[in-house]
Design an enzyme around this catalytic site. Structure first.
Site, PDB file in Angstrom:
ATOM      1  N   ALA A  66     -21.347 -40.326  -6.058  1.00 19.07           N
ATOM      2  CA  ALA A  66     -22.718 -40.584  -5.618  1.00 19.07           C
ATOM      3  C   ALA A  66     -23.400 -39.234  -5.459  1.00 19.07           C
ATOM      4  CB  ALA A  66     -22.691 -41.344  -4.293  1.00 19.07           C
ATOM      5  N   GLY A  70     -17.843 -42.130  -6.004  1.00 25.69           N
ATOM      6  CA  GLY A  70     -18.547 -43.272  -6.594  1.00 25.69           C
ATOM      7  C   GLY A  70     -18.297 -43.399  -8.094  1.00 25.69           C
ATOM      8  N   GLU A 107     -15.176 -45.250  -8.377  1.00 29.57           N
ATOM      9  CA  GLU A 107     -15.442 -46.620  -7.926  1.00 29.57           C
ATOM     10  C   GLU A 107     -16.186 -47.426  -8.992  1.00 29.57           C
ATOM     11  OE1 GLU A 107     -17.173 -45.010  -4.269  1.00 29.57           O
ATOM     12  OE2 GLU A 107     -15.790 -46.263  -3.139  1.00 29.57           O
ATOM     13  N   GLU A 143     -14.212 -38.283  -0.851  1.00 32.64           N
ATOM     14  CA  GLU A 143     -15.233 -38.452   0.196  1.00 32.64           C
ATOM     15  C   GLU A 143     -14.814 -37.852   1.527  1.00 32.64           C
ATOM     16  OE1 GLU A 143     -14.301 -40.820  -1.961  1.00 32.64           O
ATOM     17  OE2 GLU A 143     -16.043 -41.963  -2.634  1.00 32.64           O
TER      18      GLU A 143
HETATM   19  C1  HXC Z   1     -24.796 -34.172  -6.443  1.00 27.68           C
HETATM   20  C2  HXC Z   1     -23.452 -32.935  -7.829  1.00 27.68           C
HETATM   21  C3  HXC Z   1     -22.354 -33.772  -7.576  1.00 27.68           C
HETATM   22  C4  HXC Z   1     -22.568 -34.890  -6.700  1.00 27.68           C
HETATM   23  C5  HXC Z   1     -21.707 -32.236  -8.924  1.00 27.68           C
HETATM   24  N1  HXC Z   1     -22.996 -31.994  -8.680  1.00 27.68           N
HETATM   25  N2  HXC Z   1     -21.284 -33.311  -8.257  1.00 27.68           N
HETATM   26  N3  HXC Z   1     -24.669 -33.142  -7.280  1.00 27.68           N
HETATM   27  N4  HXC Z   1     -23.797 -35.030  -6.170  1.00 27.68           N
HETATM   28  N5  HXC Z   1     -21.603 -35.758  -6.407  1.00 27.68           N
HETATM   29  C6  HXC Z   1     -23.837 -30.920  -9.218  1.00 27.68           C
HETATM   30  C7  HXC Z   1     -23.541 -29.586  -8.563  1.00 27.68           C
HETATM   31  O1  HXC Z   1     -24.249 -29.488  -7.344  1.00 27.68           O
HETATM   32  C8  HXC Z   1     -24.046 -28.644  -9.619  1.00 27.68           C
HETATM   33  O2  HXC Z   1     -25.459 -28.565  -9.583  1.00 27.68           O
HETATM   34  C9  HXC Z   1     -23.680 -29.351 -10.915  1.00 27.68           C
HETATM   35  O3  HXC Z   1     -23.518 -30.707 -10.586  1.00 27.68           O
HETATM   36  C10 HXC Z   1     -22.391 -28.844 -11.512  1.00 27.68           C
HETATM   37  O4  HXC Z   1     -21.387 -28.919 -10.524  1.00 27.68           O
HETATM   38  P1  HXC Z   1     -20.391 -27.717 -10.173  1.00 27.68           P
HETATM   39  O5  HXC Z   1     -19.812 -28.003  -8.838  1.00 27.68           O
HETATM   40  O6  HXC Z   1     -21.077 -26.407 -10.351  1.00 27.68           O
HETATM   41  O7  HXC Z   1     -19.303 -27.901 -11.337  1.00 27.68           O
HETATM   42  P2  HXC Z   1     -17.766 -27.502 -11.301  1.00 27.68           P
HETATM   43  O8  HXC Z   1     -17.574 -26.161 -10.630  1.00 27.68           O
HETATM   44  O9  HXC Z   1     -17.277 -27.682 -12.672  1.00 27.68           O
HETATM   45  O10 HXC Z   1     -17.060 -28.559 -10.310  1.00 27.68           O
HETATM   46  C11 HXC Z   1     -17.011 -29.934 -10.719  1.00 27.68           C
HETATM   47  C12 HXC Z   1     -16.637 -30.824  -9.501  1.00 27.68           C
HETATM   48  C13 HXC Z   1     -17.604 -30.526  -8.333  1.00 27.68           C
HETATM   49  C14 HXC Z   1     -15.194 -30.537  -9.064  1.00 27.68           C
HETATM   50  C15 HXC Z   1     -16.714 -32.267  -9.962  1.00 27.68           C
HETATM   51  O11 HXC Z   1     -18.946 -30.616  -8.811  1.00 27.68           O
HETATM   52  C16 HXC Z   1     -17.478 -31.473  -7.187  1.00 27.68           C
HETATM   53  O12 HXC Z   1     -16.555 -31.346  -6.375  1.00 27.68           O
HETATM   54  N6  HXC Z   1     -18.426 -32.387  -7.056  1.00 27.68           N
HETATM   55  C17 HXC Z   1     -18.484 -33.313  -5.941  1.00 27.68           C
HETATM   56  C18 HXC Z   1     -17.439 -34.364  -6.080  1.00 27.68           C
HETATM   57  C19 HXC Z   1     -17.479 -35.334  -4.909  1.00 27.68           C
HETATM   58  O13 HXC Z   1     -17.266 -34.930  -3.746  1.00 27.68           O
HETATM   59  N7  HXC Z   1     -17.744 -36.590  -5.184  1.00 27.68           N
HETATM   60  C20 HXC Z   1     -17.830 -37.639  -4.149  1.00 27.68           C
HETATM   61  C21 HXC Z   1     -19.249 -37.766  -3.697  1.00 27.68           C
HETATM   62  S1  HXC Z   1     -19.388 -38.893  -2.382  1.00 27.68           S
HETATM   63  P3  HXC Z   1     -26.236 -27.262  -9.051  1.00 27.68           P
HETATM   64  O14 HXC Z   1     -27.670 -27.600  -9.301  1.00 27.68           O
HETATM   65  O15 HXC Z   1     -25.879 -27.159  -7.612  1.00 27.68           O
HETATM   66  O16 HXC Z   1     -25.700 -26.146  -9.887  1.00 27.68           O
HETATM   67  C22 HXC Z   1     -19.359 -40.387  -3.082  1.00 27.68           C
HETATM   68  C23 HXC Z   1     -19.471 -41.539  -2.117  1.00 27.68           C
HETATM   69  C24 HXC Z   1     -19.518 -42.832  -2.853  1.00 27.68           C
HETATM   70  O17 HXC Z   1     -19.265 -40.550  -4.237  1.00 27.68           O
HETATM   71  C25 HXC Z   1     -19.738 -43.923  -1.875  1.00 27.68           C
HETATM   72  C26 HXC Z   1     -20.660 -44.979  -2.416  1.00 27.68           C
HETATM   73  C27 HXC Z   1     -22.027 -44.497  -2.611  1.00 27.68           C
END
Ligand code: HXC
Length: 258
Positions: free
Chosen positions: A65, A109, A112, A132
């Site tokens: 998400a 997400g 999911e 998360e």
């Molecule tokens: C918003 C995101 C994002 C996310 C990545 N980006 N994941 N933006 N929400 N979930 C954005 C980053 O901010 C960045 O933009 C760009 O995408 C590239 O990401 P990087 O981190 O620079 O890439 P990398 O170093 O290759 O790392 C990849 C990654 C990392 C390991 C996947 O991005 C990451 O850990 N992302 C978050 C994963 C996460 O925690 N997902 C769960 C979310 S909570 P900018 O503009 O900053 O450069 C969830 C809850 C669901 O999903 C519940 C129901 C709704």
């Protein structure tokens, strides 16, 4: 229809929806989810379509998400808007079979959404996780439930409590994905598989999906009863007559979806 965050195309009887928000690794913002729902509505209504493939990019199916969009929510705003029931669950109400073709990250997400599909085909670079907990929340789109049913308590609990990711090989061993294929072959394999499903009798494929899904909702006895009744219902179709006649006559069946 022109969408901002997804691409929709049809190839014969297969509908392909591609999550396309590359700058955010396909983070699932509200608009993307709304567009996905509209695309699924369109493909469900399109009588030529028999199966749907949902995919992302080579680097990310979806990295979760949209954290930036979620960060400012309060309990009361999340509760009142019923975050995330609106929109996200549309995938689970799709009656046509939906295949998730996953390459790269399927996190939070993203994992999911993949699990809401009927099965997951994974590229060898796929990574699945529920990170998360690292953000101070828990999975909110079925992760604690669908992952647990897919891979069992031990792996699901460890993944949800630590945020550890599974690679494609572990995901296949654990039963989270149906098959792993080389990244270069992912879309060809997904489309070939979808074509095979779309060539079957439409009503029978829908009945089959309904029956398998019953296994997740009910007791064994009720599930067997559901299957038995649906099996009986197959004999009310022309396609059952055609399928069995074709076997006896040593030819390919020509299903009419009736
Ligand atoms: C918003 C995101 C994002 C996310 C990545 N980006 N994941 N933006 N929400 N979930 C954005 C980053 O901010 C960045 O933009 C760009 O995408 C590239 O990401 P990087 O981190 O620079 O890439 P990398 O170093 O290759 O790392 C990849 C990654 C990392 C390991 C996947 O991005 C990451 O850990 N992302 C978050 C994963 C996460 O925690 N997902 C769960 C979310 S909570 P900018 O503009 O900053 O450069 C969830 C809850 C669901 O999903 C519940 C129901 C709704």
């Amino acid at each position: 229809m022109a969408y901002e965050h997804i691409l929709v195309e049809t190839r014969g009887k297969v509908g392909i929806v591609t999550l396309n928000r590359p700058k955010a690794l396909n983070a699932l913002c509200a608009q993307l989810i709304e567009e996905l729902g509209q695309a699924l509505d369109g493909l469900e209504a399109d009588e030529t379509i028999g199966c749907i493939v949902l995919t992302g990019s080579e680097k990310a199916f979806a990295a979760g998400a949209d954290i930036k969009e979620m960060a400012g929510k309060s309990f009361i705003s999340a509760y009142l808007e019923d975050f995330i029931t609106n929109g996200w669950e549309r995938i689970t109400t799709c009656r046509k079979p939906v295949i998730a073709a996953v390459a790269g990250y399927a996190l939070g997400g993203g994992c999911e959404v993949a699990m809401m599909c009927d099965f997951i085909l994974a590229a060898d670079n796929a990574r699945f996780g529920q990170p998360e907990i690292n953000l101070g929340v828990i999975p909110g789109a079925g992760g604690t439930q669908r992952l647990t049913r897919a891979v069992g308590k031990a792996k699901a609990m460890e993944m949800c409590l630590t945020g550890r990711q599974m690679d494609a090989a572990e995901a296949e061993r654990a039963g989270l994905v149906s098959r792993v294929v080389p990244l270069a072959d992912l879309m060809d394999e997904a489309i070939k598989t979808a074509e095979r499903i779309a060539e079957q009798s439409r009503p029978i494929a829908l009945i089959c999906k309904e029956s398998v899904n019953a296994a997740f909702e009910t007791t064994l006895a009720m599930g067997i009863m559901t299957e038995r009744r649906l099996f009986h219902a197959c004999f009310a179709t022309d396609d059952q007559k055609e399928g069995m006649a074709a076997f006896v006559e040593k030819r390919q069946p020509n299903f009419k979806n009736s």
